[in-house]
Design an enzyme around this catalytic site. Structure first.
Site, PDB file in Angstrom:
ATOM      1  CB  SER A 164      64.763  15.840  33.110  1.00  0.00           C
ATOM      2  OG  SER A 164      64.853  16.574  32.478  1.00  0.00           O
ATOM      3  CB  SER A 197      67.657  16.043  29.688  1.00  0.00           C
ATOM      4  OG  SER A 197      67.283  15.802  31.404  1.00  0.00           O
ATOM      5  CE  LYS A 206      63.734  19.514  30.341  1.00  0.00           C
ATOM      6  NZ  LYS A 206      64.953  19.204  30.476  1.00  0.00           N
TER       7      LYS A 206
END
Lengths: 483, 96
Positions: A154, A178, A79
């Site tokens: 996210s 997330s 990420k």
């Protein structure tokens, strides 16, 4: 054989048995990214050269007959709010568009020690604020199961990359859901570890009392392998801990008949999609069939978790994001015009006003409001008191049961654009996940069925530092589905 | 309902330069969010201590020593700053 289909252990065995080389494995993923990333947009940055040279190194090890670790040569995605040295780290924000990470996050150092291959950095909502990855300054990611829909967020880029076989496993971060919510939307496994189980050093800070890094993987076994690789106390993060409760090996032989599983009645109320509820109840029934004792439990303050979460996380964010001031971290657009600014305040206002997206601005303002003179007691302090009550709810429930099962999200993946214009509706996607962060507990999302062609995830919540146990429980369901 | 004046005040506290249109938009959106957050007032918290941190914290000490690696890192960090001079960050004057 499609190499991108393999789990970590399968890929590892293939490498060891020389069925294919690490270079072939990495190339298979890079080819797939080349073909499919344009549409799915899971990756923001792909570092092909570095990945290939790392893979070559593993092939040399294998040729020399050296023993390789389980993650050696396994291609992964990170990420883009986790620092990988000398590679761009944008956090999905224009304000960090050209920021090159000067060091490795501790989790990256650990993956590199195991010789994992880092394919690239994945898309996310700006500063991890969002539930759909539509808040990325660089464009939305699409769900591989239905490209008209969001992957969740996210960590949407990481979940979509795993689901679309664009990487073997990925790292995400979870502040209010997330990791778990995108894992649920994309039909993959996502583990949010206990607060403190994994070092946050090198993670771009959003809400420091809630943030945790965790794995997103194809199967439960992979989540355990990655979690074991990244966990542990780190001198660079004083909130990181070694698990205090070393579980004895024998205790891991879980006897399903002895298990007490709690279903919190507050999670099955209005607002949940009836089709999702059906899938979740079906999964719970499977545990009953396997012999577990199911009990109803109560987490009475559940409905207050979301408002408390938005006050606490936004307050912490408003403090954490104060560092993006146009002086330490630049916003390149203004670089040449720096001399034209009237004052220091002008630098702040213009850099931050232009560099941050809408959602980030909303949360910074919400946090600044909750912390401001006259409102601190009514909002921030009250939210922190409610947080205590939420933690106590779990403590009480865990005296009766060993695990708590809930849905991860009230709906399956929604359409791109469906909720982006209505921030409050978007916030409600996190309604089942935020309590876990507030209480600092571990939880995992396990794929447990579908609504149409859209995956649904079951959330398994455990006591602090019982990641291994919740993964075992998750595996029971995974095995059941495979029967 | 939060007033336009309040939105301007918070934006300034948060050092966010907003356009007139943005102020109106955020006034609307923040009002709705704050209305939802009002829910917290239903909870009786009179006897509850505020939660401080998920884990029990203790002070961790280390020697106050510069590390070779950190000097390297400092160079890289300064390099990325928009304005610098002789190894320092440059800003607009703070004191008049």
């Amino acid at each position: 054989m499609d190499l991108t289909d393999l789990t970590i252990k399968e890929a590892h065995q293939g490498l060891v048995k020389k069925e294919f080389s690490a270079l072939e494995l990495t190339k298979a993923y890079l080819d797939k990214i080349e073909k499919e990333n344009k549409e799915i947009f899971a990756f923001l940055t792909v570092n092909e050269d570095l990945a290939l040279s790392q893979a070559k190194k593993i092939d040399d090890f294998i040729a020399e007959g050296k023993k390789i670790s389980i993650l050696a040569g396994i291609p992964c995605a990170i990420k883009d709010n986790i620092l990988v040295k000398d590679i761009k780290c944008t956090a999905g924000s224009k304000i960090l568009e050209n920021y090159i990470a000067p060091y490795d996050a501790t989790v990256i150092k650990k993956l590199k020690n195991q010789e994992a291959v880092i394919l690239g950095k994945t898309n996310l909502d700006e500063f991890a604020m969002g539930s759909s990855t539509e808040n990325s300054a660089f464009g939305p990611t699409r769900n591989p199961h239905d490209k008209s829909r969001v992957p969740g967020g996210s960590s949407g880029g990481s979940a979509a990359a795993v689901a679309g076989n664009l990487c073997c496993f990925a790292l995400g971060s979870d502040t209010g859901g997330s990791i778990r919510q995108p894992a649920s939307f994309c039909g993959v496994v996502g583990l949010k570890p206990t607060y403190g189980a994994v070092s946050r050093y090198g993670l771009v800070a959003f809400a420091s009392s809630l943030d945790q890094i965790g794995p997103i993987t194809k199967i439960v076994e992979d989540a355990k392998i990655v979690f074991d690789a990244i966990k542990g106390k780190d001198e660079m993060d004083s909130t990181s801990l070694n698990s205090k409760f070393k579980i004895q090996k024998s205790k891991l032989q879980i006897k399903i008949q002895n298990l007490r599983i709690g279903i919190p009645k507050e999670y099955f109320v209005k607002g949940i999609d009836p089709e999702v509820e059906k899938v979740i109840k079906g999964a719970i029934k499977k545990y009953t069939e396997l012999g577990a004792k199911i009990e109803e439990v109560s987490l009475p303050h559940t409905e207050y978790a979301l408002p408390a979460y938005y006050i606490i996380s936004s307050s912490e964010a408003s403090a954490n994001l104060a560092r993006y001031d146009g002086i330490k971290y630049g916003y390149s657009k203004f670089k040449i015009q720096y001399s034209k600014f009237k004052s220091l305040l002008d630098v702040y206002l213009k850099t931050r006003g232009n560099g941050f997206g809408d959602e980030v601005k909303r949360r910074i303002m919400l946090g600044a409001y909750a912390l401001s003179a006259g409102y601190y007691e009514a909002y921030y302090l009250r939210a922190q008191r409610v947080r205590t009550l939420i933690k106590e709810d779990f403590k009480e429930a865990f005296q009766k049961v060993d695990f708590i099962l809930t849905p991860v999200s009230p709906t399956p993946a929604f359409k791109l654009g469906e909720k982006i214009t209505d921030p409050l509706t978007m916030y409600l996607s996190d309604i089942f996940t935020v309590s876990v962060n507030l209480a600092g507990l571990p939880a995992v999302s396990i794929p447990c069925g579908k609504v149409g062609n859209l995956p649904v995830g079951l959330q398994i919540i455990g006591r602090a530092f019982e990641e291994e146990k919740i993964l075992k429980i998750g595996k029971l369901l995974e095995d059941y589905e495979l029967r | 309902m939060i007033s336009k004046q309040e939105v301007k005040h918070i934006a300034k506290l948060a050092r966010l330069g907003l356009t007139g249109k943005e102020i109106e938009k955020f006034q609307r959106e923040l009002s709705r969010i704050l209305d939802y957050i009002e829910k917290l007032k239903e909870v009786d918290v009179s006897k509850v201590e505020p939660y401080i941190h998920p884990i029990k914290m203790e002070n961790i000490m280390r020697k106050d020593q510069a590390k070779e690696k950190e000097i390297e890192m400092k160079k890289k960090l300064i390099e990325m700053a928009p304005e610098k001079k002789k190894g320092y960050l440059k800003t607009k004057s703070i004191l008049k």
